[in-house]
Design an enzyme around this catalytic site. Structure first.
Site, PDB file in Angstrom:
ATOM      1  N   ASP A  17       0.840  -1.197   0.000  1.00 40.71           N
ATOM      2  CA  ASP A  17       0.000   0.000   0.000  1.00 40.71           C
ATOM      3  C   ASP A  17       0.883   1.259   0.000  1.00 40.71           C
ATOM      4  OD1 ASP A  17      -1.846   1.952   0.488  1.00 40.71           O
ATOM      5  OD2 ASP A  17      -2.265   1.339   2.556  1.00 40.71           O
ATOM      6  N   ASN A  63      -0.299   4.467  -0.202  1.00 44.39           N
ATOM      7  CA  ASN A  63      -0.892   5.722   0.295  1.00 44.39           C
ATOM      8  C   ASN A  63      -1.709   5.547   1.574  1.00 44.39           C
ATOM      9  OD1 ASN A  63      -3.026   4.345  -0.732  1.00 44.39           O
ATOM     10  ND2 ASN A  63      -3.834   5.991  -2.002  1.00 44.39           N
ATOM     11  N   ASP A 115      -8.005 -13.914 -20.097  1.00 44.05           N
ATOM     12  CA  ASP A 115      -8.956 -14.550 -19.187  1.00 44.05           C
ATOM     13  C   ASP A 115     -10.022 -15.322 -19.972  1.00 44.05           C
ATOM     14  OD1 ASP A 115     -10.116 -14.690 -16.413  1.00 44.05           O
ATOM     15  OD2 ASP A 115     -11.812 -13.710 -17.414  1.00 44.05           O
ATOM     16  N   GLU A 152      -5.688 -18.607 -20.641  1.00 43.84           N
ATOM     17  CA  GLU A 152      -6.317 -19.408 -19.594  1.00 43.84           C
ATOM     18  C   GLU A 152      -7.409 -20.280 -20.203  1.00 43.84           C
ATOM     19  OE1 GLU A 152      -9.134 -19.305 -15.664  1.00 43.84           O
ATOM     20  OE2 GLU A 152      -9.537 -18.144 -17.458  1.00 43.84           O
TER      21      GLU A 152
HETATM   22  C1  ACG Z   1     -11.233 -16.885 -14.758  1.00 45.37           C
HETATM   23  C2  ACG Z   1     -10.594 -16.058 -13.646  1.00 45.37           C
HETATM   24  C3  ACG Z   1     -11.591 -15.894 -12.529  1.00 45.37           C
HETATM   25  C4  ACG Z   1     -12.705 -14.989 -13.023  1.00 45.37           C
HETATM   26  C5  ACG Z   1     -13.148 -15.346 -14.365  1.00 45.37           C
HETATM   27  C6  ACG Z   1     -14.239 -14.547 -14.939  1.00 45.37           C
HETATM   28  C7  ACG Z   1     -12.457 -16.226 -15.182  1.00 45.37           C
HETATM   29  O1  ACG Z   1      -9.393 -16.620 -13.285  1.00 45.37           O
HETATM   30  O2  ACG Z   1     -11.058 -15.365 -11.363  1.00 45.37           O
HETATM   31  O3  ACG Z   1     -13.792 -15.043 -12.073  1.00 45.37           O
HETATM   32  O4  ACG Z   1     -13.634 -13.367 -15.440  1.00 45.37           O
HETATM   33  C8  ACG Z   1     -14.126 -21.460 -15.142  1.00 45.37           C
HETATM   34  C9  ACG Z   1     -13.619 -20.670 -16.314  1.00 45.37           C
HETATM   35  C10 ACG Z   1     -12.369 -19.893 -15.981  1.00 45.37           C
HETATM   36  C11 ACG Z   1     -12.594 -19.055 -14.726  1.00 45.37           C
HETATM   37  C12 ACG Z   1     -13.040 -19.971 -13.602  1.00 45.37           C
HETATM   38  C13 ACG Z   1     -13.369 -19.200 -12.324  1.00 45.37           C
HETATM   39  N1  ACG Z   1     -11.407 -18.302 -14.358  1.00 45.37           N
HETATM   40  O5  ACG Z   1     -13.401 -21.522 -17.399  1.00 45.37           O
HETATM   41  O6  ACG Z   1     -12.068 -19.061 -17.069  1.00 45.37           O
HETATM   42  O7  ACG Z   1     -14.241 -20.645 -13.984  1.00 45.37           O
HETATM   43  C14 ACG Z   1     -14.314 -26.661 -14.493  1.00 45.37           C
HETATM   44  C15 ACG Z   1     -14.687 -25.932 -15.771  1.00 45.37           C
HETATM   45  C16 ACG Z   1     -13.857 -24.657 -15.931  1.00 45.37           C
HETATM   46  C17 ACG Z   1     -14.066 -23.793 -14.701  1.00 45.37           C
HETATM   47  C18 ACG Z   1     -13.626 -24.556 -13.478  1.00 45.37           C
HETATM   48  C19 ACG Z   1     -13.897 -23.745 -12.211  1.00 45.37           C
HETATM   49  O8  ACG Z   1     -14.463 -26.761 -16.904  1.00 45.37           O
HETATM   50  O9  ACG Z   1     -14.289 -23.954 -17.082  1.00 45.37           O
HETATM   51  O10 ACG Z   1     -13.294 -22.564 -14.867  1.00 45.37           O
HETATM   52  O11 ACG Z   1     -14.389 -25.784 -13.370  1.00 45.37           O
HETATM   53  O12 ACG Z   1     -13.657 -24.509 -11.094  1.00 45.37           O
HETATM   54  C20 ACG Z   1     -10.971 -30.771 -14.168  1.00 45.37           C
HETATM   55  C21 ACG Z   1     -11.779 -30.570 -15.446  1.00 45.37           C
HETATM   56  C22 ACG Z   1     -12.087 -29.089 -15.657  1.00 45.37           C
HETATM   57  C23 ACG Z   1     -12.753 -28.541 -14.410  1.00 45.37           C
HETATM   58  C24 ACG Z   1     -11.802 -28.738 -13.228  1.00 45.37           C
HETATM   59  C25 ACG Z   1     -12.358 -28.179 -11.926  1.00 45.37           C
HETATM   60  O13 ACG Z   1      -9.683 -30.297 -14.375  1.00 45.37           O
HETATM   61  O14 ACG Z   1     -11.060 -31.073 -16.556  1.00 45.37           O
HETATM   62  O15 ACG Z   1     -12.940 -28.927 -16.758  1.00 45.37           O
HETATM   63  O16 ACG Z   1     -12.962 -27.135 -14.622  1.00 45.37           O
HETATM   64  O17 ACG Z   1     -11.552 -30.129 -13.050  1.00 45.37           O
HETATM   65  O18 ACG Z   1     -13.536 -28.802 -11.601  1.00 45.37           O
HETATM   66  C26 ACG Z   1     -14.044 -13.868 -11.361  1.00 45.37           C
HETATM   67  C27 ACG Z   1     -14.550 -14.195  -9.961  1.00 45.37           C
HETATM   68  C28 ACG Z   1     -15.898 -14.866 -10.015  1.00 45.37           C
HETATM   69  C29 ACG Z   1     -16.867 -13.951 -10.756  1.00 45.37           C
HETATM   70  C30 ACG Z   1     -16.308 -13.630 -12.144  1.00 45.37           C
HETATM   71  C31 ACG Z   1     -17.136 -12.632 -12.892  1.00 45.37           C
HETATM   72  O19 ACG Z   1     -13.607 -15.034  -9.313  1.00 45.37           O
HETATM   73  O20 ACG Z   1     -16.356 -15.056  -8.692  1.00 45.37           O
HETATM   74  O21 ACG Z   1     -18.103 -14.585 -10.891  1.00 45.37           O
HETATM   75  O22 ACG Z   1     -14.999 -13.082 -12.025  1.00 45.37           O
END
Ligand code: ACG
Length: 480
Positions: free
Chosen positions: A13, A15, A185, A230
């Site tokens: 921080d 400020n 993202d 990502e």
């Molecule tokens: C990005 C950022 C995240 C942000 C957003 C939205 C996107 O890092 O902070 O949220 O701007 C999904 C999306 C990602 C997203 C995350 C949070 N991350 O694809 O782009 O959600 C499954 C799904 C994935 C999913 C994941 C979440 O397939 O798509 O990611 O679950 O847990 C195995 C499977 C794999 C599975 C995993 C986990 O590996 O193969 O498919 O993934 O297990 O189960 C931010 C905030 C949010 C807000 C948003 C607007 O954090 O709260 O709502 O902004």
């Protein structure tokens, strides 16, 4: 290259308002240099009503809590002078409900209505997201809009060429401000709703075409831009995007490392390497480097996941001895804790980094209390920076090893032997070669030349030519 994911609000921080900012980050660049970081992935800094910044209300602005464009300019100039790149996280898939485009759409301006996707008669407004069972259609002023990430963030409609042009301008704008690249993202979500069938459906081919166009545009402005994507999905889907970007986050492999450590299974790690680092097993050049990481802001922190510092050290040792680009989420170098119950409440893994053992002091951010990292428990920079046995010192040693052997980033892997207890691999690149032994359990005896260039991680004993590795340790013998 060693990358560091940084959440500005929880960093330093400048400020005295308790919220980390650009000025504060500039003050602490030397901390990152001392750690060995070359590239910072900065989480979104644009105006947003949300603490995490992923719902943007103005793409070409800076959240006033973080500073202004002069502060950004000073930060980027200092970082570049000190040899650190800064890559900006840009969520372009959606905007905040407070974004002017959405407000104008709600006011009935047709041009802006077409920036978003609205339900029609064919729409199943009860359709749920395939993870977390959240609703994807949200009611506002008697109609429903599509918002995959929740009611606060309507998705942009990329079927509309005007939206594509607007987003191109956003990338040009931030490159013009001096950023070294972007973390893209939600890259698989640009086209994830089929507007003909009116149902959720990933359209990877369309996403790939979109990102090709954006990448070309970005590289025309800065041909050295670092572009990180990502795509959080299974290995099959992640592979579809390979070759498109400079770096792709390797989500499947982040689970592989953690699971192999949790289940003490070296053979599993070997199999997962072949599956998830496959481009490092064949002779062809690697186009998209594997962005290797253990945790990020959407995940439970490593210590909270693995539960012991021994396992945390072992997981870090694996991360830093494999090809690809290693990423560290801020605070993981101090073994911070943080448990996510749900990916929609990421504040639990985004606590302030503790600079002082007392928890308070100049520059300490205080926007959120220490729920998972109680003060006085040795998780501060102050406590760890002068202790040669601290986790921070361990991470610095690992990074230094990696920087002295930077060729590992591009090395090819060959598996020499595997069992549940241990795994031996050969890493090679041009005239360089190393033998790496991951010892998961029991003691392992290894013979090596007395004058060979070796690097041990974790517990070991050396008696002349014989090295005895303890459980959860790694030995690297650099051959050339
Ligand atoms: C990005 C950022 C995240 C942000 C957003 C939205 C996107 O890092 O902070 O949220 O701007 C999904 C999306 C990602 C997203 C995350 C949070 N991350 O694809 O782009 O959600 C499954 C799904 C994935 C999913 C994941 C979440 O397939 O798509 O990611 O679950 O847990 C195995 C499977 C794999 C599975 C995993 C986990 O590996 O193969 O498919 O993934 O297990 O189960 C931010 C905030 C949010 C807000 C948003 C607007 O954090 O709260 O709502 O902004």
């Amino acid at each position: 290259m060693i990358c560091y994911e940084l959440y500005l609000r929880s960093f330093f921080d400048g400020n005295a308002d308790g919220i980390g900012d650009l000025d504060g980050l500039e003050c602490k660049l030397d901390y990152l240099i001392d750690l060995g970081i070359d590239c910072v992935w900065l989480l979104p800094i644009m105006s947003s009503p949300a603490f995490h910044g992923y719902t943007i209300s103005d793409f070409k602005s800076i959240n006033s809590l973080y500073g202004d464009f002069d502060d950004l300019d000073k930060l980027l100039s200092s970082a570049h002078r000190k040899g650190i790149k800064i890559v900006l996280d840009i969520p372009v898939n959606h905007v905040s409900v407070c974004h002017e485009w959405f407000i104008r759409a709600l006011q009935g301006e047709k041009e802006y209505e077409e920036f978003f996707t609205w339900a029609d008669k064919k729409t199943d407004i009860n359709e749920l997201r395939h993870w977390g069972n959240a609703r994807i259609w949200h009611n506002i002023d008697k109609r429903y809009f599509y918002g995959l990430f929740g009611p606060g963030s309507p998705d942009l409609n990329f079927e509309n060429p005007l939206v594509v042009e607007k987003i191109k301008e956003v990338f040009s704008f931030w490159l013009g401000k001096g950023f070294d690249g972007f973390r893209l993202d939600a890259a698989k979500h640009i086209f994830d709703y089929n507007t003909v069938k009116m149902r959720f459906e990933y359209q990877h081919d369309k996403n790939i075409a979109f990102w090709k166009e954006m990448r070309k545009h970005i590289l025309q402005i800065n041909k050295e831009a670092v572009i990180i994507s990502e795509v959080w999905d299974s290995p099959e889907i992640v592979k579809k995007y390979e070759g498109l970007f400079e770096i792709g986050f390797n989500f499947p492999f982040s689970y592989s490392i953690k699971d192999s450590v949790k289940h003490t299974d070296a053979s599993f790690l070997a199999d997962e390497m072949e599956k998830n680092l496959s481009s490092y097993f064949i002779d062809d050049p690697v186009v998209t480097k594997s962005g290797n990481f253990l945790t990020n802001h959407d995940m439970t922190r490593l210590y909270s996941e693995l539960g012991s510092i021994k396992d945390v050290r072992f997981a870090f040792s694996i991360l830093f001895t494999l090809p690809g680009i290693p990423f560290i989420y801020y605070g993981e170098e101090l073994a911070m804790q943080g448990k996510l119950k749900n990916v929609d409440f990421t504040e639990d893994s985004e606590e302030p980094i503790q600079w002082y053992e007392l928890g308070y002091g100049y520059g300490q951010t205080e926007w959120k209390g220490f729920k998972f990292n109680p003060v006085g428990t040795g998780r501060s920079v102050q406590a760890q920076s002068h202790d040669k046995n601290s986790f921070l010192s361990f991470v610095k040693k690992l990074i230094l090893f990696r920087k002295e052997n930077i060729w590992i980033e591009n090395a090819k892997i060959q598996i020499l032997g595997k069992s549940k207890k241990s795994l031996s691999i050969k890493l090679s690149y041009q005239d360089k070669e190393a033998l790496v032994i991951y010892n998961f359990s029991s003691l392992k005896r290894v013979l090596c030349e007395e004058n060979s260039n070796i690097f041990y991680i974790n517990n070991f004993q050396r008696k002349g030519k014989e090295v005895i590795l303890g459980p959860k340790s790694v030995l690297v013998i650099i051959r050339k």
